[in-house]
Write a protein that holds these residues in place. Structure first.
Motif, PDB file in Angstrom:
ATOM      1  N   THR A 155       0.808  -1.222   0.000  1.00  0.00           N
ATOM      2  CA  THR A 155       0.000   0.000   0.000  1.00  0.00           C
ATOM      3  C   THR A 155       0.841   1.272   0.000  1.00  0.00           C
ATOM      4  N   ASN A 156       2.084   1.160   0.471  1.00  0.00           N
ATOM      5  CA  ASN A 156       2.968   2.315   0.673  1.00  0.00           C
ATOM      6  C   ASN A 156       2.429   3.281   1.722  1.00  0.00           C
ATOM      7  N   GLY A 157       1.466   2.823   2.506  1.00  0.00           N
ATOM      8  CA  GLY A 157       0.915   3.667   3.557  1.00  0.00           C
ATOM      9  C   GLY A 157       1.940   4.072   4.596  1.00  0.00           C
ATOM     10  N   TYR A 158       2.963   3.227   4.762  1.00  0.00           N
ATOM     11  CA  TYR A 158       4.013   3.534   5.735  1.00  0.00           C
ATOM     12  C   TYR A 158       4.768   4.817   5.401  1.00  0.00           C
ATOM     13  N   LEU A 159       4.681   5.276   4.157  1.00  0.00           N
ATOM     14  CA  LEU A 159       5.368   6.512   3.769  1.00  0.00           C
ATOM     15  C   LEU A 159       4.763   7.730   4.451  1.00  0.00           C
ATOM     16  N   GLY A 160       3.475   7.647   4.785  1.00  0.00           N
ATOM     17  CA  GLY A 160       2.809   8.739   5.487  1.00  0.00           C
ATOM     18  C   GLY A 160       2.515   9.928   4.596  1.00  0.00           C
ATOM     19  N   THR A 161       1.780  10.866   5.157  1.00  0.00           N
ATOM     20  CA  THR A 161       1.388  12.049   4.397  1.00  0.00           C
ATOM     21  C   THR A 161       2.581  12.945   4.083  1.00  0.00           C
ATOM     22  N   ALA A 162       3.586  12.919   4.929  1.00  0.00           N
ATOM     23  CA  ALA A 162       4.766  13.749   4.686  1.00  0.00           C
ATOM     24  C   ALA A 162       5.489  13.335   3.401  1.00  0.00           C
ATOM     25  N   ARG A 163       5.275  12.084   2.989  1.00  0.00           N
ATOM     26  CA  ARG A 163       5.919  11.600   1.767  1.00  0.00           C
ATOM     27  C   ARG A 163       4.894  11.333   0.666  1.00  0.00           C
ATOM     28  N   GLY A 164       3.780  12.061   0.743  1.00  0.00           N
ATOM     29  CA  GLY A 164       2.839  12.092  -0.368  1.00  0.00           C
ATOM     30  C   GLY A 164       1.719  11.071  -0.371  1.00  0.00           C
ATOM     31  N   MET A 165       1.615  10.249   0.643  1.00  0.00           N
ATOM     32  CA  MET A 165       0.545   9.254   0.654  1.00  0.00           C
ATOM     33  C   MET A 165      -0.688   9.804   1.358  1.00  0.00           C
ATOM     34  N   THR A 166      -1.837   9.255   0.978  1.00  0.00           N
ATOM     35  CA  THR A 166      -3.115   9.589   1.606  1.00  0.00           C
ATOM     36  C   THR A 166      -3.885   8.284   1.796  1.00  0.00           C
ATOM     37  N   VAL A 167      -4.957   8.350   2.564  1.00  0.00           N
ATOM     38  CA  VAL A 167      -5.816   7.177   2.724  1.00  0.00           C
ATOM     39  C   VAL A 167      -6.345   6.736   1.360  1.00  0.00           C
ATOM     40  N   GLN A 168      -6.762   7.675   0.528  1.00  0.00           N
ATOM     41  CA  GLN A 168      -7.294   7.318  -0.794  1.00  0.00           C
ATOM     42  C   GLN A 168      -6.241   6.641  -1.659  1.00  0.00           C
ATOM     43  N   LYS A 169      -5.003   7.123  -1.608  1.00  0.00           N
ATOM     44  CA  LYS A 169      -3.941   6.491  -2.400  1.00  0.00           C
ATOM     45  C   LYS A 169      -3.664   5.069  -1.916  1.00  0.00           C
ATOM     46  N   VAL A 170      -3.767   4.845  -0.611  1.00  0.00           N
ATOM     47  CA  VAL A 170      -3.600   3.496  -0.061  1.00  0.00           C
ATOM     48  C   VAL A 170      -4.678   2.578  -0.633  1.00  0.00           C
ATOM     49  N   VAL A 171      -5.934   3.023  -0.576  1.00  0.00           N
ATOM     50  CA  VAL A 171      -7.050   2.228  -1.106  1.00  0.00           C
ATOM     51  C   VAL A 171      -6.859   1.990  -2.599  1.00  0.00           C
ATOM     52  N   ASP A 172      -6.487   3.021  -3.337  1.00  0.00           N
ATOM     53  CA  ASP A 172      -6.299   2.900  -4.791  1.00  0.00           C
ATOM     54  C   ASP A 172      -5.223   1.875  -5.135  1.00  0.00           C
ATOM     55  N   ARG A 173      -4.148   1.843  -4.371  1.00  0.00           N
ATOM     56  CA  ARG A 173      -3.077   0.882  -4.650  1.00  0.00           C
ATOM     57  C   ARG A 173      -3.574  -0.548  -4.484  1.00  0.00           C
ATOM     58  N   VAL A 174      -4.386  -0.782  -3.463  1.00  0.00           N
ATOM     59  CA  VAL A 174      -4.948  -2.125  -3.265  1.00  0.00           C
ATOM     60  C   VAL A 174      -5.851  -2.491  -4.434  1.00  0.00           C
ATOM     61  N   LEU A 175      -6.708  -1.556  -4.834  1.00  0.00           N
ATOM     62  CA  LEU A 175      -7.662  -1.842  -5.906  1.00  0.00           C
ATOM     63  C   LEU A 175      -6.987  -1.936  -7.265  1.00  0.00           C
ATOM     64  N   ASP A 176      -5.950  -1.157  -7.496  1.00  0.00           N
ATOM     65  CA  ASP A 176      -5.235  -1.220  -8.775  1.00  0.00           C
ATOM     66  C   ASP A 176      -4.582  -2.584  -8.978  1.00  0.00           C
ATOM     67  N   GLY A 177      -4.206  -3.233  -7.882  1.00  0.00           N
ATOM     68  CA  GLY A 177      -3.566  -4.544  -7.982  1.00  0.00           C
ATOM     69  C   GLY A 177      -4.498  -5.702  -7.705  1.00  0.00           C
ATOM     70  N   LEU A 178      -5.779  -5.418  -7.573  1.00  0.00           N
ATOM     71  CA  LEU A 178      -6.738  -6.445  -7.169  1.00  0.00           C
ATOM     72  C   LEU A 178      -6.842  -7.548  -8.207  1.00  0.00           C
ATOM     73  N   SER A 179      -6.569  -8.756  -7.762  1.00  0.00           N
ATOM     74  CA  SER A 179      -6.699  -9.949  -8.606  1.00  0.00           C
ATOM     75  C   SER A 179      -6.776 -11.152  -7.665  1.00  0.00           C
ATOM     76  N   PRO A 180      -7.277 -12.280  -8.160  1.00  0.00           N
ATOM     77  CA  PRO A 180      -7.354 -13.450  -7.295  1.00  0.00           C
ATOM     78  C   PRO A 180      -5.979 -13.808  -6.721  1.00  0.00           C
ATOM     79  N   GLY A 181      -5.958 -14.047  -5.426  1.00  0.00           N
ATOM     80  CA  GLY A 181      -4.706 -14.405  -4.774  1.00  0.00           C
ATOM     81  C   GLY A 181      -3.883 -13.227  -4.304  1.00  0.00           C
ATOM     82  N   GLU A 182      -4.445 -12.026  -4.375  1.00  0.00           N
ATOM     83  CA  GLU A 182      -3.697 -10.842  -3.955  1.00  0.00           C
ATOM     84  C   GLU A 182      -3.304 -10.948  -2.471  1.00  0.00           C
ATOM     85  N   ILE A 183      -2.064 -10.609  -2.183  1.00  0.00           N
ATOM     86  CA  ILE A 183      -1.571 -10.499  -0.805  1.00  0.00           C
ATOM     87  C   ILE A 183      -1.198  -9.041  -0.594  1.00  0.00           C
TER      88      ILE A 183
END
Length: 195
Positions: free
Chosen positions: A124-152
């Protein structure tokens, strides 16, 4: 099916919120603890292990591509002892390399200790935090952009600087809703790997 995994190497600021949300939704997850985290937060380690699978994320979170085979063994086994002592549970035979610093030799060394290398398909890259450009929406988007069967999915329950609520934990309800609304079932990592 999709598996949610969390790394716990820093602070425990997001543990209670993440566990409460997983409990409320009856959703399983796997937590990869460092030995140092387990020693510093034994209550959190016990609570996590009582409800979810626990894997090994090394003792001190070093870069494994810089370690000798002996150092790899020391990191993994020291973490195993610390996690067992703090959690009162037997860890899963799963190991996640800090920084995803895998090498063929490192994987071989970890396998020789009885651990399977478990990485992820989406960070998710959520660990980067807002100071390094991440947001809650970007975290969600990263999960959904990679969504496929068997996703970890790889997330974190703390922040490296110890400030603020972890973005991954803030995003967790939205991640679960979005994944389930697209017809996926969140399952335990063990079940995913055996399917």
């Amino acid at each position: 099916m999709v598996a949610l995994t969390f790394n716990a190497a820093w602070d425990d600021s997001g543990i209670d919120t993440a566990l409460a949300e997983l409990r409320r939704r009856a959703v399983p997850a796997t937590f990869f603890l460092t030995g140092r985290f387990a020693e510093r937060h034994p209550g959190a380690a016990r609570t996590i292990a009582a409800e979810h699978g626990v894997g090994n994320h090394s003792y001190g979170h070093p870069r494994f591509d810089d370690l000798t085979s002996r150092q790899v063994s020391e990191e993994v086994l020291r973490a195993d002892r610390a996690i067992r002592r703090a959690s009162g549970a037997e860890p899963l035979p799963f190991f996640r390399f800090p920084y995803s610093a895998t090498t063929p030799r490192g994987i071989s060394d970890v396998n020789a200790l009885g651990y399977a290398d478990i990485e992820f398909t989406v960070d998710t890259n959520g660990y980067l935090g807002t100071a390094r450009g991440m947001t809650v929406q970007k975290v969600v988007d990263r999960v959904l952009d990679g969504l496929s069967p068997g996703e970890i999915v790889q997330m974190h329950v703390g922040t490296s600087d110890g400030r603020g609520a972890p973005l991954d934990v803030q995003a967790l309800p939205r991640i679960i809703d979005a994944v389930q609304s697209r017809g996926y079932r969140v399952t335990d990592l063990r079940s995913l790997l055996h399917s």
